[in-house]
Design a protein around this motif. Structure first.
Motif, mmCIF file in Angstrom:
data_model
loop_
_atom_site.group_PDB
_atom_site.id
_atom_site.type_symbol
_atom_site.label_atom_id
_atom_site.label_comp_id
_atom_site.label_asym_id
_atom_site.label_seq_id
_atom_site.Cartn_x
_atom_site.Cartn_y
_atom_site.Cartn_z
ATOM 1 N N ASP A 496 0.808 -1.221 0.000
ATOM 2 C CA ASP A 496 0.000 0.000 0.000
ATOM 3 C C ASP A 496 0.837 1.266 0.000
ATOM 4 O O ASP A 496 0.474 2.264 0.615
ATOM 5 C CB ASP A 496 -0.956 -0.023 1.201
ATOM 6 N N THR A 507 -0.415 4.965 1.909
ATOM 7 C CA THR A 507 -1.863 5.185 1.964
ATOM 8 C C THR A 507 -2.380 4.801 3.360
ATOM 9 O O THR A 507 -3.359 5.343 3.835
ATOM 10 C CB THR A 507 -2.596 4.352 0.900
ATOM 11 N N VAL A 525 -7.763 4.363 1.430
ATOM 12 C CA VAL A 525 -7.134 5.282 0.475
ATOM 13 C C VAL A 525 -6.335 4.436 -0.515
ATOM 14 O O VAL A 525 -5.547 3.570 -0.108
ATOM 15 C CB VAL A 525 -6.212 6.292 1.201
ATOM 16 N N PRO A 537 -3.509 10.139 -4.421
ATOM 17 C CA PRO A 537 -4.340 9.375 -3.497
ATOM 18 C C PRO A 537 -5.822 9.678 -3.688
ATOM 19 O O PRO A 537 -6.186 10.811 -4.025
ATOM 20 C CB PRO A 537 -3.864 9.863 -2.119
ATOM 21 N N TYR A 572 -3.323 14.926 -1.071
ATOM 22 C CA TYR A 572 -4.630 14.294 -0.831
ATOM 23 C C TYR A 572 -5.691 15.352 -1.113
ATOM 24 O O TYR A 572 -5.829 16.319 -0.378
ATOM 25 C CB TYR A 572 -4.737 13.792 0.611
#
Ligand code: COA
Ligand code: AMP
Length: 625
Positions: A496, A507, A525, A537, A572
Motif C-alpha cells: 500500500d 496510503t 485510500v 491518493p 490528498y
C-alpha cells in the motif's frame, strides 16, 4: 568490460568483486573481512574497516590535487543566487560546521536531524555529521510538523539543524513554526537546535535552545575527521511503509561509500571532474546518494539546485542549468520530465540552449512511462535511461549501465540488474517464475554494499518486512517481470505504498489520519493513476451512521487534515463518500481491487469477497466523479 562479464564477476565471487571496487577509495585501514554475517544472520560489507566518508568525499580530493576544482554549484532561481565551492572551500566549510556541532556536544554515534531546504548548508550539515561519525537523519522540508515529530521520537537526536525558511516558487515556507511545533509534539527532547537564518524570513530564536548558525560557525575550531568502523552508521533515512510509522532505513559507512563510488562510473559514466546534475531534494534518497555523496566521492562537480523543473522561471530551467555549467548528465524524476513536456510539448525551450555537454538523461523515482520516454528521445539524441531503485538500497537495482556497456533500450523497462544484485521473480509461494510472468521482484542474498542492514531500532520489522517472506531473498515490495532477454520491467508496488510526483507515501498513514475525523466510520485510500504526478491518493470514506453534516465540509476537512499531518506533498485532494467498503469475509479491505477499478483495469473477482455487489456501488461512485 562487457555488462555480462561484470555481472558474472559480481555473482561468482562477490567478495573479490567488491574488494576490487573498494580499492579506489582511501581507507584509514582497509577491511580485513569484506563480507561478514552478524549474530542475526544479517550481512555487512567491510565491517571492520577504519574510515571516514567525509574524508573520502572531501579531504582526499584536496590532498590529491583536486582542491581548486569546483565541488558544488548552488543554483537557486528562487532567490536569484549562483554560488560555487571548490573542494578546498567545501572541506573548510564542512570542518567548521563539524566544529560547531562538536561544540554543541555532538559525538560519534549521536543522531542529528537535518530539516532544511535545498541550500548548500544542508549538504554541509550532512558531511559535517559524517566527519564526526555522527548519524544524520535528513527530514524532507515539505513534511509537516507531526511527521518531523515522529522522526524525532524514533531517531532520538541530540540536535536538530534547520533553516528559517524554504522557498516554493514564490511562496516562503517558514520552517521555524513547524520545527517548534514538532519539538512540542515529540516526547523525546532535543538538547538544542542550530538555525540557518535566511533573509527571506528571519526566525525568532528560543534562548537557551536555539543557536544561530552564522554567528556560531565563525567562532569554533574546525574539526578533523573521526575514524569510524565500516559498519558504523552514516545515516538514517525514513521512508514510507505500509503503516503510519515510517521506517528508518539505516546506511552503513563502508558499503555506502563503495557502492556510491562504483555506481557513479558504472551506472552514470561519470569521471572525476565531470558535472552531474541530480534535480531532486536532499530529503530523499536520490538527494543523499547523487546530489551529495556519490558525486563528491567520485571527484565530480555536483549541481545543488533550489528550484523546480517549471515555473522557475519556465520549462527551460533544467536546460539553462545544463548549458551554464556544462552538465554531462541530468537525473530527475519522470514527473519532472512530464511537467516540462506539458509546458513545452514541442521542445521549443530545449532548442534555445546549447546542450552539447549533455551525454545522458536519467530518470528514476517511478517508472519512466513509455510516452515520456518517447518524447525525451524525440527531442534529445543522448541515451534516456530509466533505472529502478529504492531508499532501502541507496542505488539502482537495475539500470542501463552507461559506464559498463549501454544496451538497446526497451521503453518501459529499467533494463538489466546492476552488478551486485541477483534479481529473481518469485510467485507468492516463493517459487521462481518463468520469463515474462509477473511476480514479486526479489534479490538473492547477500544484498550488495549500501543496502540497508536494519530498520533503526526495529530488527523484527526489518526481518519480517524484507527477509522472511521468501527465505534467502530480499523482497523489494515491487512487482514486475524479466523478459527472455533479461530485461526487468517494474510494474508497481505490491503493497500500500504509492508514488506521488516521485515522492513515496503510505496510503495506510493517510487512512489513519482520515479515520480520525469525527464523522468518519472507516475509509480506504488507494493510489489512482495521474497523468502528471504518476499517482494521486483517492479516499473512499464511509460516514458514521446519522451524520447529517455538510459532506463538502467534511471533504475539505480531510484535505486539510492530511495536509497538516503529512504535508502538502501528500496531494490528498479527493474523497468519495461510499456506503460500504468491499471486504473479504474475514474483514480485510480489498484495496487492490478498488485500485484496479479506479484505473479501469480488468480484475478478478476475489473469491473471498463478502458481498460482490459493493464493487458495483464503488464503480458507480467512480463513474459519477
Ligand atoms: N517544502 C514545502 N512544500 C513543498 C515542498 C517543500 N520542499 N515540495 C513540495 N511542496 C508542496 C508544493 O508547494 C505543493 O503545495 P500546494 O499543494 O500548496 O501547491 C505540494 O507540496 C505538492 O507539490 P508537488 O507534488 O511537488 O507538486 P507541484 O505542483 O508543486 O510541482 C512538479 C509539480 C512536477 C514540478 C514537482 O512535483 C517536481 O518537481 N517533482 C519532482 C519530484 C522529485 O524530484 N522527486 C524526488 C524523487 S527522485
Ligand atoms: P523511494 O524509496 O522513495 O526511492 O521509492 C522507491 C519506490 O519507487 C520503488 O520501490 C518503486 O516502487 C518506485 N520506483 C523508483 N524508481 C522506479 C523506476 N525506475 N521504475 C519503477 N518504479 C520505480
Amino acid at each position: 568490460m562487457s555488462y555480462q562479464k561484470e555481472l558474472e564477476a559480481s555473482k561468482n565471487n562477490p567478495e573479490e568483486f567488491w574488494r576490487e571496487k573498494s580499492n579506489t577509495l582511501e581507507w584509514f585501514e582497509p577491511a580485513g573481512q569484506v563480507l561478514s554475517e552478524d549474530e542475526h544472520g544479517i550481512h555487512h560489507w567491510f565491517a571492520d574497516a577504519q574510515m571516514n566518508t567525509c574524508h573520502m568525499a572531501l579531504d582526499y580530493h584536496v590532498n590529491n590535487g583536486r582542491g581548486e576544482q569546483t565541488a558544488l554549484i548552488y543554483d537557486s532561481p528562487v532567490t536569484s543566487t549562483e554560488r560555487s565551492y571548490t573542494y578546498r572551500q567545501l572541506r573548510d566549510e564542512v570542518a567548521k560546521v563539524a566544529g560547531m556541532l562538536k561544540a554543541q556536544g555532538v559525538e560519534k554515534g549521536d543522531r542529528v536531524i537535518i530539516y532544511m531546504p535545498m541550500i548548500p548548508e544542508a549538504a554541509m550539515a550532512m558531511l559535517a555529521c559524517a566527519r564526526l561519525g555522527a548519524i544524520h537523519s535528513v527530514v524532507f522540508g515539505g513534511f509537516a510538523a507531526s511527521e518531523l515529530a515522529v522522526r524525532i521520537n524514533d531517531a532520538k537526536p541530540k540536535l536538530i539543524i534547520s533553516a528559517s525558511c524554504g522557498i516554493e516558487i514564490q511562496r516562503v515556507v517558514e520552517y521555524k513554526p513547524l520545527l517548534n511545533a514538532a519539538i512540542d509534539l515529540a516526547e523525546h527532547k532535543v538538547e538544542g537546535c542550530i538555525i540557518y537564518q535566511r533573509e527571506q524570513a528571519e526566525a525568532a530564536l528560543i534562548e537557551g535552545r536555539d543557536v544561530d548558525w552564522k554567528n556560531t560557525v565563525e567562532m569554533v575550531e574546525p574539526a578533523e575527521c573521526t575514524p569510524v568502523r565500516g559498519d558504523d552508521l552514516l545515516y538514517i533515512l525514513y521512508t514510507s511503509g505500509t503503516t503510519g510509522k515510517p521506517k528508518g532505513v539505516v546506511r552503513e559507512n563502508a558499503g555506502h561509500a563503495v557502492a556510491m563510488k562504483y555506481s557513479m562510473k558504472a551506472i552514470y559514466d561519470m569521471d572525476p571532474g565531470d558535472v552531474f546534475f541530480s534535480a531532486s531534494d536532499v530529503g530523499w534518497v536520490v538527494g543523499h546518494s547523487y546530489i551529495v555523496y556519490a558525486p563528491l566521492l567520485q571527484g565530480c562537480t555536483t549541481v545543488f539546485y533550489e528550484g523546480k523543473p517549471i515555473m522557475t522561471p519556465d520549462a527551460g530551467a533544467f536546460w539553462r542549468v545544463i548549458e551554464q555549467y556544462q552538465v554531462k548528465a541530468l537525473f530527475t524524476a519522470p514527473t519532472a520530465y512530464r511537467a516540462i513536456k506539458k509546458e513545452d510539448p514541442n521542445g521549443e525551450l530545449i532548442k534555445k540552449y546549447n546542450l552539447s555537454s549533455l551525454k545522458y538523461l536519467f530518470a528514476a523515482g517511478e517508472r519512466l512511462d513509455p510516452p515520456t520516454y518517447e518524447w525525451l528521445s524525440a527531442h534529445f539524441t543522448v541515451p534516456v535511461i530509466d533505472h529502478w531503485w529504492q531508499t532501502e538500497t541507496g542505488w539502482a537495482i537495475s539500470a542501463n549501465m552507461a559506464g559498463v556497456e549501454l544496451m538497446p533500450v526497451k521503453p518501459g523497462s529499467s533494463t538489466v540488474p546492476a552488478p551486485g544484485f541477483d534479481v529473481h521473480i518469485l510467485d507468492d509461494n516463493g517459487e521462481e517464475l518463468p520469463a515474462g510472468v509477473q511476480g514479486n521482484i526479489s534479490v538473492k542474498l547477500p544484498m550488495p554494499p549500501s543496502s540497508l542492514t536494519n530498520i533503526w531500532g526495529d530488527l523484527e520489522r526489518f526481518k519480517s518486512g524484507y527477509l522472511e517472506t521468501f527465505p534467502g531473498f530480499y523482497v523489494s515490495g515491487d512487482g514486475g517481470y524479466i523478459d527472455e532477454e533479461g530485461y526487468l520491467f517494474v510494474m508497481g508496488r505490491t503493497d500500500d505504498v504509492i508514488n506521488v510526483s516521485g515522492h513515496r507515501l503510505s496510503t495506510g498513514e493517510m487512512e489513519e489520519i482520515v479515520g480520525k475525523h469525527d464523522a468518519v466510520a472507516e475509509c480506504a485510500v488507494v493510489g489512482r493513476s495521474d497523468e502528471l504526478k504518476g499517482q494521486m491518493p483517492l479516499g473512499f470514506v464511509v460516514l458514521k451512521a446519522g451524520v447529517e453534516a455538510d459532506v463538502e465540509g467534511i471533504k475539505q476537512d480531510l484535505v486539510q487534515m492530511v495536509r497538516e499531518k503529512i504535508g502538502a506533498v501528500a496531494c490528498y485532494k479527493e474523497s468519495l463518500i461510499v456506503e460500504r467498503l468491499p471486504k473479504t469475509r474475514s474483514g480485510k479491505i480489498l484495496r487492490k481491487t478498488m485500485r484496479q477499478i479506479v484505473d479501469g483495469e480488468s480484475y478478478v473477482m476475489p473469491s473471498t469477497i463478502d458481498d460482490p455487489a459493493i464493487l458495483d456501488e464503488i464503480k458507480d461512485k467512480i463513474n459519477e466523479r
